[in-house]
Design a protein around this motif. Structure first.
Motif, PDB file in Angstrom:
ATOM      1  N   ALA A 242       0.865  -1.177   0.000  1.00 13.49           N
ATOM      2  CA  ALA A 242       0.000   0.000   0.000  1.00 13.49           C
ATOM      3  C   ALA A 242       0.901   1.227   0.000  1.00 13.49           C
ATOM      4  O   ALA A 242       2.083   1.150   0.333  1.00 13.49           O
ATOM      5  N   ALA A 243       0.330   2.354  -0.398  1.00  6.61           N
ATOM      6  CA  ALA A 243       1.130   3.571  -0.464  1.00  6.61           C
ATOM      7  C   ALA A 243       0.265   4.790  -0.186  1.00  6.61           C
ATOM      8  O   ALA A 243      -0.939   4.799  -0.462  1.00  6.61           O
ATOM      9  N   VAL A 244       0.928   5.798   0.378  1.00  9.05           N
ATOM     10  CA  VAL A 244       0.286   7.088   0.636  1.00  9.05           C
ATOM     11  C   VAL A 244       1.164   8.163  -0.001  1.00  9.05           C
ATOM     12  O   VAL A 244       2.368   8.230   0.272  1.00  9.05           O
ATOM     13  N   PHE A 245       0.556   8.986  -0.872  1.00  5.57           N
ATOM     14  CA  PHE A 245       1.261  10.105  -1.500  1.00  5.57           C
ATOM     15  C   PHE A 245       0.679  11.403  -0.947  1.00  5.57           C
ATOM     16  O   PHE A 245      -0.535  11.606  -0.975  1.00  5.57           O
ATOM     17  N   VAL A 246       1.536  12.272  -0.453  1.00  2.44           N
ATOM     18  CA  VAL A 246       1.106  13.533   0.141  1.00  2.44           C
ATOM     19  C   VAL A 246       1.831  14.672  -0.565  1.00  2.44           C
ATOM     20  O   VAL A 246       3.045  14.611  -0.779  1.00  2.44           O
ATOM     21  N   THR A 247       1.077  15.696  -0.934  1.00  6.01           N
ATOM     22  CA  THR A 247       1.669  16.935  -1.434  1.00  6.01           C
ATOM     23  C   THR A 247       1.329  18.035  -0.442  1.00  6.01           C
ATOM     24  O   THR A 247       0.159  18.283  -0.158  1.00  6.01           O
ATOM     25  N   THR A 248       2.359  18.654   0.110  1.00  8.41           N
ATOM     26  CA  THR A 248       2.130  19.688   1.107  1.00  8.41           C
ATOM     27  C   THR A 248       1.833  21.019   0.436  1.00  8.41           C
ATOM     28  O   THR A 248       2.164  21.247  -0.737  1.00  8.41           O
TER      29      THR A 248
END
Length: 259
Positions: A242-248
């Motif tokens: 699984a993966a989580v991509f975050v753009t701040t």
């Protein structure tokens, strides 16, 4: 001349007129209809027209021309020849307002049109399965951090163990134990975290979850959650389930925990 013929002739008249615009210019080609339509004429290059054998008395005159508003009036004819003038106003049609909105690729909002920073998020949202949170979604969700935001994703369970240790379970990943980046060497690393395109690798088994819990929702612009290997983008394929991509919204250093 017989009396009856003289009376009949006395009852009709020649009706002439001139049609102009409010500026005094002749209206050419205007159709003039007299009475019930039995008498008609068309204005010439000077805006003038003539109609014979019009019954005296009150009669209706209707004038129509392309580009002008129709004129419908009543003329009272008392003499054998009667002349009058008509003024026709321009008919300015107001077309419905047409609003043209520019569109960016993959449904990217116009507020991002001068930056390519969020291109990958909107392209993946358009092409890949997964759960995607825009800034509007994050604000509506009312969550304090990314860790809490993930609790709204179907098949994802988050919580805190005794001692305040966060945990996360994803139904499409095998096993119930917490195995994240930075765990034991033989651990199956099933949760990958990317912040602003860079993979975060922690120093301990719960570091990735701590990162997620410390990423404040107010500092985040987009979040992507991929559950299971079939959803993963290419950059996360290999050691992740699984993966989580975050753009701040700002720089990564402003929201990452300090060591």
């Amino acid at each position: 001349m017989l009396p009856a013929a003289a009376n009949a002739q006395a009852e009709v008249a020649r009706l002439s007129g001139k049609i102009t615009s409010p500026q005094g210019l002749p209206v050419v080609g205007a159709e003039v209809v007299i009475g019930l339509g039995s008498r008609r004429a068309v204005s010439d290059s000077g805006g003038q027209f003539v109609v014979d054998n019009v019954l005296r008395g009150s009669t209706r005159v209707l004038a129509r021309a392309i580009g002008f508003a129709p004129v419908d009036t009543v003329v009272i004819i008392t003499a054998a020849e009667h002349a009058f003038a008509l003024v026709m106003s321009r008919n300015v049609q107001v077309l419905p307002r047409v609003v043209t909105e520019a569109e960016l690729p993959y449904g990217k909002p116009l507020r991002y049109q001068h930056t390519g920073r969020f291109d990958e998020f909107y392209e993946r949202r358009a092409k890949r399965p997964g759960t995607f949170f825009t800034r509007e979604d994050i604000e509506r969700g009312g969550r304090n951090n990314v860790f809490e935001l993930m609790s709204s994703v179907p098949g994802v369970v988050v919580g805190t163990r005794p001692g305040g240790v966060p945990y996360i379970r994803i139904s499409r990943c095998v096993g119930n134990s917490i195995r994240v980046d930075g765990g034991p060497a033989n651990a199956y690393r099933w949760l990958a975290l990317y912040i602003n395109g860079h993979r975060i690798r922690g120093a301990g088994g719960s570091d990735v979850l701590e990162y997620l819990s410390q990423l404040k929702a107010e500092d985040v612009e987009t979040v992507e959650v991929y559950r299971g290997t079939t959803q993963l983008p290419m950059e996360a394929v290999g050691d992740a389930c699984a993966a989580v991509f975050v753009t701040t919204r700002f720089t990564a250093g402003s929201v990452l925990p300090r060591r």
